[in-house]
Scaffold this motif. Structure first.
Motif, PDB file in Angstrom:
ATOM      1  N   UNK A   1       0.841  -1.204   0.000  1.00  0.00           N
ATOM      2  CA  UNK A   1       0.000   0.000   0.000  1.00  0.00           C
ATOM      3  C   UNK A   1       0.875   1.252   0.000  1.00  0.00           C
ATOM      4  N   UNK A   2       1.934   1.241   0.792  1.00  0.00           N
ATOM      5  CA  UNK A   2       2.834   2.386   0.858  1.00  0.00           C
ATOM      6  C   UNK A   2       3.410   2.710  -0.520  1.00  0.00           C
ATOM      7  N   UNK A   3       3.859   1.692  -1.238  1.00  0.00           N
ATOM      8  CA  UNK A   3       4.414   1.911  -2.573  1.00  0.00           C
ATOM      9  C   UNK A   3       3.352   2.440  -3.527  1.00  0.00           C
ATOM     10  N   UNK A   4       2.150   1.927  -3.424  1.00  0.00           N
ATOM     11  CA  UNK A   4       1.066   2.367  -4.304  1.00  0.00           C
ATOM     12  C   UNK A   4       0.703   3.831  -4.060  1.00  0.00           C
ATOM     13  N   UNK A   5       0.825   4.284  -2.835  1.00  0.00           N
ATOM     14  CA  UNK A   5       0.418   5.647  -2.481  1.00  0.00           C
ATOM     15  C   UNK A   5       1.404   6.718  -2.942  1.00  0.00           C
ATOM     16  N   UNK A   6       2.567   6.328  -3.391  1.00  0.00           N
ATOM     17  CA  UNK A   6       3.549   7.322  -3.845  1.00  0.00           C
ATOM     18  C   UNK A   6       2.952   8.159  -4.977  1.00  0.00           C
ATOM     19  N   UNK A   7       2.915   9.475  -4.790  1.00  0.00           N
ATOM     20  CA  UNK A   7       2.371  10.363  -5.802  1.00  0.00           C
ATOM     21  C   UNK A   7       0.858  10.460  -5.797  1.00  0.00           C
TER      22      UNK A   7
ATOM     23  N   UNK B   1      -8.472  -0.370   8.676  1.00  0.00           N
ATOM     24  CA  UNK B   1      -7.456  -1.354   9.049  1.00  0.00           C
ATOM     25  C   UNK B   1      -6.122  -0.702   9.371  1.00  0.00           C
ATOM     26  N   UNK B   2      -5.797   0.388   8.681  1.00  0.00           N
ATOM     27  CA  UNK B   2      -4.549   1.099   8.987  1.00  0.00           C
ATOM     28  C   UNK B   2      -4.581   1.644  10.406  1.00  0.00           C
ATOM     29  N   UNK B   3      -5.741   2.112  10.851  1.00  0.00           N
ATOM     30  CA  UNK B   3      -5.840   2.604  12.226  1.00  0.00           C
ATOM     31  C   UNK B   3      -5.515   1.473  13.213  1.00  0.00           C
ATOM     32  N   UNK B   4      -5.993   0.263  12.908  1.00  0.00           N
ATOM     33  CA  UNK B   4      -5.674  -0.872  13.773  1.00  0.00           C
ATOM     34  C   UNK B   4      -4.174  -1.152  13.768  1.00  0.00           C
TER      35      UNK B   4
ATOM     36  N   UNK C   1       7.177  -2.332  13.586  1.00  0.00           N
ATOM     37  CA  UNK C   1       6.515  -1.841  12.376  1.00  0.00           C
ATOM     38  C   UNK C   1       7.525  -1.051  11.558  1.00  0.00           C
ATOM     39  N   UNK C   2       7.609  -1.317  10.271  1.00  0.00           N
ATOM     40  CA  UNK C   2       8.566  -0.574   9.442  1.00  0.00           C
ATOM     41  C   UNK C   2       8.102   0.869   9.244  1.00  0.00           C
ATOM     42  N   UNK C   3       9.050   1.735   8.943  1.00  0.00           N
ATOM     43  CA  UNK C   3       8.697   3.105   8.596  1.00  0.00           C
ATOM     44  C   UNK C   3       8.170   3.121   7.164  1.00  0.00           C
ATOM     45  N   UNK C   4       6.935   3.564   7.013  1.00  0.00           N
ATOM     46  CA  UNK C   4       6.278   3.612   5.709  1.00  0.00           C
ATOM     47  C   UNK C   4       5.740   5.027   5.529  1.00  0.00           C
ATOM     48  N   UNK C   5       6.537   5.922   4.967  1.00  0.00           N
ATOM     49  CA  UNK C   5       6.184   7.343   4.965  1.00  0.00           C
ATOM     50  C   UNK C   5       4.923   7.679   4.179  1.00  0.00           C
ATOM     51  N   UNK C   6       4.713   7.006   3.061  1.00  0.00           N
ATOM     52  CA  UNK C   6       3.505   7.304   2.282  1.00  0.00           C
ATOM     53  C   UNK C   6       2.247   6.838   3.016  1.00  0.00           C
ATOM     54  N   UNK C   7       2.342   5.672   3.617  1.00  0.00           N
ATOM     55  CA  UNK C   7       1.216   5.149   4.396  1.00  0.00           C
ATOM     56  C   UNK C   7       0.915   6.073   5.571  1.00  0.00           C
ATOM     57  N   UNK C   8       1.955   6.514   6.274  1.00  0.00           N
ATOM     58  CA  UNK C   8       1.769   7.392   7.428  1.00  0.00           C
ATOM     59  C   UNK C   8       1.145   8.724   7.012  1.00  0.00           C
ATOM     60  N   UNK C   9       1.594   9.268   5.895  1.00  0.00           N
ATOM     61  CA  UNK C   9       1.043  10.533   5.405  1.00  0.00           C
ATOM     62  C   UNK C   9      -0.427  10.392   5.037  1.00  0.00           C
TER      63      UNK C   9
END
Length: 214
Positions: A149-155, A174-177, A186-194
């Protein structure tokens, strides 16, 4: 106050992720409804009247007048089609809608089965009874899915571009969970976090998804 008056009734407890999806969708559509506590400690879903409407005995369940529907993703599709004129929730463009449908299916087929042992193990199992080795293994699998999901959210602002859709509701719950459970790496996933931080600003998320995990 909701501006649209309907005959909608929703059965389900508010700490169920599948019920949260439906309530968040109803909030986005500004729908009025009655909610009935059902499931786990509330029972109701095992009674004859409920089983006559949903023979699976699961939540959520929707009644809109004399129309009855079960399965959370089917319910939010219905609400968006029935009451979402002018909304971006369920796009008419076949390719954009195909992308939305992809995430709705992927959540049920892939993410939810992987996520369930982590959530139940860390939130609904007493500490002394937890199998932490199994929970950590499951969490590693879930982390790999969130990397997709993180990779997909780029851009992209949202999962399917610049517009908020049903896909964001379903994966957002589900992300909230994922962000809410403690005790696993948990890995750092900047796009997911944003993306998740943006969803957290929405009223429906704040009302129904943000409360403490139970």
């Amino acid at each position: 106050m909701p501006s649209i008056q309907t005959q909608i009734r929703i059965w389900g407890r508010v700490n169920s992720v599948n019920v949260q999806k439906v309530l968040w969708c109803a909030e986005e559509l500004d729908l009025a409804y009655e909610r009935v506590d059902a499931g786990l400690q509330f029972g109701v879903n095992t009674g004859a009247d409920y089983l006559a409407m949903n023979p699976n005995g699961k939540i959520p369940l929707l009644a809109d007048g004399d129309y009855v529907l079960w399965e959370s993703n089917a319910i939010i599709r219905y609400l968006a089609l029935q009451y979402g004129a002018g909304s971006t929730l369920y796009p008419a463009d076949p390719r954009t809608r195909g992308g939305v449908e992809r995430w709705l299916d992927w959540t049920l087929s892939t993410l939810q089965p992987a996520e369930r042992p982590v959530f139940w193990g860390l939130v609904r199992t007493p500490p002394a009874e937890r199998d932490m080795a199994a929970i950590r293994k499951a969490a590693d699998e879930v982390a790999g899915l969130w990397r997709i999901v993180d990779a997909h959210l780029a851009g992209r602002r949202f999962l399917e571009g610049e517009a908020f859709t049903l896909a964001d509701i379903v994966l957002g719950a589900y992300a909230r969970r994922w962000y809410g459970v403690e005790g696993v790496a948990k890995p750092e996933l900047p796009q997911l976090a944003r993306w998740h931080a943006g969803l957290a600003e929405r009223r429906g998320f704040q009302r129904f998804v943000a409360p403490a995990l139970t």
